[in-house]
Design a protein around this motif. Structure first.
Motif, PDB file in Angstrom:
ATOM      1  N   GLU A   6       0.828  -1.206   0.000  1.00 54.25           N
ATOM      2  CA  GLU A   6       0.000   0.000   0.000  1.00 54.25           C
ATOM      3  C   GLU A   6       0.865   1.260   0.000  1.00 54.25           C
ATOM      4  O   GLU A   6       0.598   2.218  -0.723  1.00 54.25           O
ATOM      5  CB  GLU A   6      -0.929  -0.004   1.214  1.00 54.25           C
ATOM      6  N   ARG A  10       0.932   4.160  -2.891  1.00 56.01           N
ATOM      7  CA  ARG A  10       0.739   5.575  -2.551  1.00 56.01           C
ATOM      8  C   ARG A  10       1.905   6.424  -3.056  1.00 56.01           C
ATOM      9  O   ARG A  10       1.709   7.501  -3.620  1.00 56.01           O
ATOM     10  CB  ARG A  10       0.578   5.749  -1.040  1.00 56.01           C
ATOM     11  N   GLU A  81      -6.891   5.939  -2.687  1.00 52.61           N
ATOM     12  CA  GLU A  81      -7.801   4.914  -2.177  1.00 52.61           C
ATOM     13  C   GLU A  81      -7.850   3.773  -3.179  1.00 52.61           C
ATOM     14  O   GLU A  81      -8.175   3.979  -4.350  1.00 52.61           O
ATOM     15  CB  GLU A  81      -9.219   5.473  -2.025  1.00 52.61           C
ATOM     16  N   SER A  83      -9.438   0.836  -5.134  1.00 51.53           N
ATOM     17  CA  SER A  83     -10.833   0.559  -5.470  1.00 51.53           C
ATOM     18  C   SER A  83     -11.013  -0.840  -6.058  1.00 51.53           C
ATOM     19  O   SER A  83     -12.093  -1.384  -6.026  1.00 51.53           O
ATOM     20  CB  SER A  83     -11.386   1.615  -6.430  1.00 51.53           C
TER      21      SER A  83
END
Length: 137
Positions: A6, A10, A81, A83
């Motif tokens: 993650e 980012r 985010e 999805s």
């Protein structure tokens, strides 16, 4: 998605947004167009109701910018985010300063806007599949 994965996603998205601003300001439009997928759609903040579809059309739209226009983009508040697998939604803010090259006092008032992006993982890294800009101020 694992925490390390993650963080990497980012960081990749934040770098994609920063690179878009840098390449735009440096007028490196071929490299800028490569930040998009072949079938991407761009909605410029100055004309958010006029989609530009496809990487080739995006490149052509940037090439039409007058050589005399100088820009300086500042980006911030990048929020990512997940999805779906390999797809993320990214929101960011931008502030753009512009002037006409060689004309003293030609600075235009800064404009502030937002981008809502769909970014996808490709074999060549993360790319914009949709970039939707809007002016706020």
């Amino acid at each position: 998605m694992h925490a390390i994965e993650e963080l990497l996603v980012r960081q990749a998205c934040a770098e994609l947004i920063a690179l878009y601003a840098l390449l735009n300001d440096e007028r490196r439009y071929e490299e800028l167009a490569d930040l998009f997928t072949e079938d991407a759609t761009l909605f410029r903040p100055s004309s958010p109701d006029q989609p530009i579809r496809g990487r080739a059309a995006i490149l052509e739209a940037f090439r039409k910018r007058p050589d005399s226009v100088v820009t300086f983009h500042v980006t911030s508040d990048v929020l990512v985010e997940a999805s779906a697998a390999g797809v993320v939604q990214v929101r960011s803010k931008m502030l753009m300063f512009a002037a006409t090259r060689g004309e003293a006092g030609s600075n235009k008032a800064p404009v502030a806007g937002t981008f809502h992006d769909t970014v996808v993982s490709t074999p060549d890294g993360w790319k914009f599949s949709q970039r939707r800009g809007a002016l706020v101020i």
